[in-house]
Design a protein around this motif. Structure first.
Motif, PDB file in Angstrom:
ATOM      1  N   THR A 177     -14.401  -5.875   5.045  1.00 51.29           N
ATOM      2  CA  THR A 177     -13.483  -6.055   6.327  1.00 51.29           C
ATOM      3  C   THR A 177     -13.604  -7.263   6.860  1.00 51.29           C
ATOM      4  N   ALA A 178     -14.668  -8.186   6.549  1.00 52.53           N
ATOM      5  CA  ALA A 178     -14.818  -9.597   7.133  1.00 52.53           C
ATOM      6  C   ALA A 178     -15.074 -10.578   5.864  1.00 52.53           C
ATOM      7  N   ASN A 179     -14.838 -12.042   6.371  1.00 47.51           N
ATOM      8  CA  ASN A 179     -15.076 -12.972   5.341  1.00 47.51           C
ATOM      9  C   ASN A 179     -16.602 -13.185   5.267  1.00 47.51           C
ATOM     10  N   ASN A 180     -16.793 -14.326   4.608  1.00 52.49           N
ATOM     11  CA  ASN A 180     -18.280 -14.643   4.227  1.00 52.49           C
ATOM     12  C   ASN A 180     -19.100 -14.956   5.486  1.00 52.49           C
ATOM     13  N   ILE A 181     -18.642 -15.184   6.542  1.00 52.30           N
ATOM     14  CA  ILE A 181     -19.462 -15.217   7.785  1.00 52.30           C
ATOM     15  C   ILE A 181     -20.107 -14.382   8.069  1.00 52.30           C
ATOM     16  N   SER A 182     -19.738 -13.020   7.527  1.00 53.59           N
ATOM     17  CA  SER A 182     -20.710 -11.863   7.807  1.00 53.59           C
ATOM     18  C   SER A 182     -21.794 -11.827   7.017  1.00 53.59           C
ATOM     19  N   SER A 183     -21.752 -12.495   5.656  1.00 48.34           N
ATOM     20  CA  SER A 183     -23.083 -12.475   5.220  1.00 48.34           C
ATOM     21  C   SER A 183     -24.337 -13.628   5.727  1.00 48.34           C
ATOM     22  N   ILE A 184     -23.610 -14.470   6.513  1.00 45.91           N
ATOM     23  CA  ILE A 184     -24.354 -15.509   7.072  1.00 45.91           C
ATOM     24  C   ILE A 184     -25.120 -14.652   8.278  1.00 45.91           C
ATOM     25  N   LEU A 185     -24.336 -13.785   8.956  1.00 49.40           N
ATOM     26  CA  LEU A 185     -25.180 -13.043   9.992  1.00 49.40           C
ATOM     27  C   LEU A 185     -26.219 -12.052   9.307  1.00 49.40           C
ATOM     28  N   CYS A 186     -26.039 -11.642   8.152  1.00 49.97           N
ATOM     29  CA  CYS A 186     -26.899 -10.586   7.433  1.00 49.97           C
ATOM     30  C   CYS A 186     -28.232 -11.430   7.298  1.00 49.97           C
ATOM     31  N   ALA A 187     -27.966 -12.878   6.959  1.00 48.19           N
ATOM     32  CA  ALA A 187     -29.268 -13.806   6.672  1.00 48.19           C
ATOM     33  C   ALA A 187     -30.145 -13.947   8.016  1.00 48.19           C
ATOM     34  N   GLY A 188     -29.591 -13.764   9.002  1.00 54.26           N
ATOM     35  CA  GLY A 188     -30.279 -13.908  10.178  1.00 54.26           C
ATOM     36  C   GLY A 188     -31.385 -15.236  10.363  1.00 54.26           C
ATOM     37  N   ASP A 189     -32.462 -15.032  10.533  1.00 56.72           N
ATOM     38  CA  ASP A 189     -33.331 -15.875  10.823  1.00 56.72           C
ATOM     39  C   ASP A 189     -33.897 -16.601   9.531  1.00 56.72           C
ATOM     40  N   LEU A 190     -33.552 -16.060   8.315  1.00 55.87           N
ATOM     41  CA  LEU A 190     -34.061 -16.613   7.172  1.00 55.87           C
ATOM     42  C   LEU A 190     -33.164 -18.058   6.913  1.00 55.87           C
ATOM     43  N   LEU A 191     -32.084 -18.220   7.912  1.00 52.36           N
ATOM     44  CA  LEU A 191     -31.570 -19.333   7.480  1.00 52.36           C
ATOM     45  C   LEU A 191     -32.271 -20.734   7.788  1.00 52.36           C
ATOM     46  N   GLN A 192     -33.289 -20.689   8.550  1.00 55.98           N
ATOM     47  CA  GLN A 192     -34.081 -21.689   8.737  1.00 55.98           C
ATOM     48  C   GLN A 192     -34.890 -22.277   7.709  1.00 55.98           C
ATOM     49  N   ASP A 193     -34.626 -23.702   7.524  1.00 50.99           N
ATOM     50  CA  ASP A 193     -35.519 -24.130   6.354  1.00 50.99           C
ATOM     51  C   ASP A 193     -34.854 -23.507   5.025  1.00 50.99           C
ATOM     52  N   ALA A 194     -33.703 -23.476   5.021  1.00 52.63           N
ATOM     53  CA  ALA A 194     -33.109 -22.493   3.776  1.00 52.63           C
ATOM     54  C   ALA A 194     -31.967 -23.226   2.978  1.00 52.63           C
ATOM     55  N   LEU A 195     -31.866 -23.292   1.656  1.00 53.43           N
ATOM     56  CA  LEU A 195     -30.705 -23.311   0.818  1.00 53.43           C
ATOM     57  C   LEU A 195     -29.757 -22.146   0.925  1.00 53.43           C
ATOM     58  N   VAL A 196     -28.523 -22.588   1.182  1.00 55.76           N
ATOM     59  CA  VAL A 196     -27.313 -21.287   1.150  1.00 55.76           C
ATOM     60  C   VAL A 196     -26.402 -21.849  -0.178  1.00 55.76           C
ATOM     61  N   ILE A 197     -26.344 -20.800  -0.980  1.00 53.27           N
ATOM     62  CA  ILE A 197     -25.777 -21.286  -2.133  1.00 53.27           C
ATOM     63  C   ILE A 197     -24.726 -20.022  -2.413  1.00 53.27           C
ATOM     64  N   GLU A 198     -23.294 -20.342  -2.706  1.00 55.74           N
ATOM     65  CA  GLU A 198     -22.551 -19.487  -3.161  1.00 55.74           C
ATOM     66  C   GLU A 198     -22.607 -18.994  -4.537  1.00 55.74           C
ATOM     67  N   GLY A 199     -22.762 -17.624  -4.617  1.00 59.25           N
ATOM     68  CA  GLY A 199     -23.181 -17.009  -5.863  1.00 59.25           C
ATOM     69  C   GLY A 199     -22.448 -17.008  -6.808  1.00 59.25           C
ATOM     70  N   ASP A 200     -21.341 -17.798  -6.820  1.00 58.16           N
ATOM     71  CA  ASP A 200     -20.395 -17.609  -8.054  1.00 58.16           C
ATOM     72  C   ASP A 200     -20.179 -19.117  -8.719  1.00 58.16           C
ATOM     73  N   LEU A 201     -21.130 -19.710  -8.424  1.00 59.14           N
ATOM     74  CA  LEU A 201     -21.087 -21.176  -8.594  1.00 59.14           C
ATOM     75  C   LEU A 201     -21.881 -21.449 -10.106  1.00 59.14           C
ATOM     76  N   TYR A 202     -21.437 -22.000 -11.072  1.00 56.03           N
ATOM     77  CA  TYR A 202     -22.273 -21.992 -12.379  1.00 56.03           C
ATOM     78  C   TYR A 202     -22.704 -23.594 -12.183  1.00 56.03           C
ATOM     79  N   PHE A 203     -24.273 -23.558 -12.344  1.00 63.75           N
ATOM     80  CA  PHE A 203     -24.959 -24.879 -12.278  1.00 63.75           C
ATOM     81  C   PHE A 203     -25.031 -25.240 -13.980  1.00 63.75           C
ATOM     82  N   ARG A 204     -24.559 -26.255 -14.011  1.00 66.23           N
ATOM     83  CA  ARG A 204     -24.827 -26.833 -15.263  1.00 66.23           C
ATOM     84  C   ARG A 204     -25.953 -27.891 -15.257  1.00 66.23           C
ATOM     85  N   ASN A 205     -26.504 -28.388 -14.067  1.00 64.62           N
ATOM     86  CA  ASN A 205     -27.526 -29.353 -14.082  1.00 64.62           C
ATOM     87  C   ASN A 205     -28.409 -28.748 -12.954  1.00 64.62           C
TER      88      ASN A 205
END
Length: 245
Positions: free
Chosen positions: A86-114
Motif C-alpha cells: 500500500t506504500a512506496n519504498n519510503i515505508s521500508s526506510i521507516l522499518c529500518a528506524g535507528d539502523l539508518l545511522q552509519d549505514a549503507l542503504v542498498i536497493e535489493g534489485d541491483l546487480y553488482f558486477r564490481n
C-alpha cells in the motif's frame, strides 16, 4: 563509522517487482536468478568482502523466499514491512528506524558486477553515481568543488544536460541517519507521502538541509534490471565474458 567501514547495511527488498513479471509472480525481485544466482547475492558477497557483517534485509513480497538466504548468509537479519502493498519504498526506510545511522542503504534489485564499490565508502553521506552526457532516468545535478560533487538537485531526466546517473546505493552518517528517520516520518505523514520514493526525503522534500556527495563509480559496476529483456541482455554479456576468460 569504525575502521573506515559503515556499521551496517540495509537492503531494501520489500517491493513486488511488477515490471519483471512473470518472473516475480512467486519471487521477490532480488531473488530472481541471473545466470543461476539470485541478484541479491552479488550485494551480499560484496558486503562480505568489505567486512560489513551486520546486514538487514527489509522484506515484504514473498518474504519467505528471502528467508532461505540464511543458509548461506547466516549474518543476515530481516525486517518485515507490513505496508509494502500500500506504500512506496519510503515505508521500508521507516522499518529500518535507528539502523539508518552509519549505514549503507542498498536497493535489493541491483546487480553488482564490481564488489569493490563497497570499499572506501567515505566519511560523508553519499550516493553512488556515474557521469553521463544526459539521462531520461533518475539523476543528480551536483556542484563540482574540486572532487566534492555535492548533490544540489535530483530529477527524472536531465533535459539533455550532463548529469550523474543515480545508482541505488547510498551511505548515511550517524547524524544524517538520525535526521533521515525524522524527516521520513514527516514526509510519510504528509498528503501523498505514502506514494513517495524514499530518496525524495533528503533530495527533494529537504534538499539543501543535507550535505550529500556523489561517490563516483563506472557505468558497468552496477546494473539495474527492470525488465525481462534487460535481464536476458545482462546474462548474454556475462556469459560472453566468461567464455573470454
Amino acid at each position: 563509522m569504525s575502521n573506515g567501514k559503515p556499521a551496517r547495511a540495509i537492503i531494501l527488498a520489500a517491493g513486488m517487482g511488477t515490471r519483471l513479471r512473470p518472473l516475480t509472480e512467486d519471487l521477490p525481485k532480488p531473488m530472481v536468478p541471473v545466470c543461476g544466482r539470485p541478484i541479491i547475492t552479488t550485494i551480499l558477497d560484496g558486503l562480505r568482502m568489505a567486512g560489513i557483517g551486520e546486514i538487514h534485509i527489509v522484506c515484504g513480497w514473498k518474504k519467505e523466499r528471502l528467508f532461505a538466504l540464511k543458509e548461506t548468509y547466516p549474518e543476515v537479519q530481516f525486517l518485515e514491512n507490513p505496508d509494502f502493498e500500500t506504500a512506496n519504498n519510503i515505508s521500508s526506510i521507516l522499518c529500518a528506524g535507528d539502523l539508518l545511522q552509519d549505514a549503507l542503504v542498498i536497493e535489493g534489485d541491483l546487480y553488482f558486477r564490481n564488489p569493490a564499490v563497497f570499499q572506501h565508502i567515505g566519511q560523508v553521506s553519499n550516493y553512488l553515481a556515474f557521469p553521463v552526457p544526459q539521462s531520461d532516468d533518475w539523476c543528480f545535478f551536483a556542484e563540482d568543488a574540486g572532487e566534492a560533487h555535492r548533490i544540489t538537485r535530483m530529477a527524472v531526466g536531465s533535459a539533455g544536460r550532463p548529469c550523474w546517473q543515480m545508482v541505488g546505493c547510498s551511505y548515511w552518517t550517524a547524524a544524517d541517519g538520525r535526521r533521515l528517520l525524522q524527516d521520513a516520518r514527516e514526509v510519510y505523514d504528509a498528503p501523498g507521502g505514502h506514494a513517495r520514493y524514499w530518496d525524495e526525503i533528503a533530495l527533494d522534500a529537504h534538499i539543501g538541509e543535507y550535505d550529500i556527495r556523489v561517490r563516483p563509480c563506472a557505468a558497468d559496476d552496477v546494473i539495474e534490471i527492470d525488465t525481462v529483456e534487460e535481464l536476458h541482455a545482462l546474462e548474454a554479456v556475462l556469459r560472453k565474458g566468461n567464455r573470454m576468460v
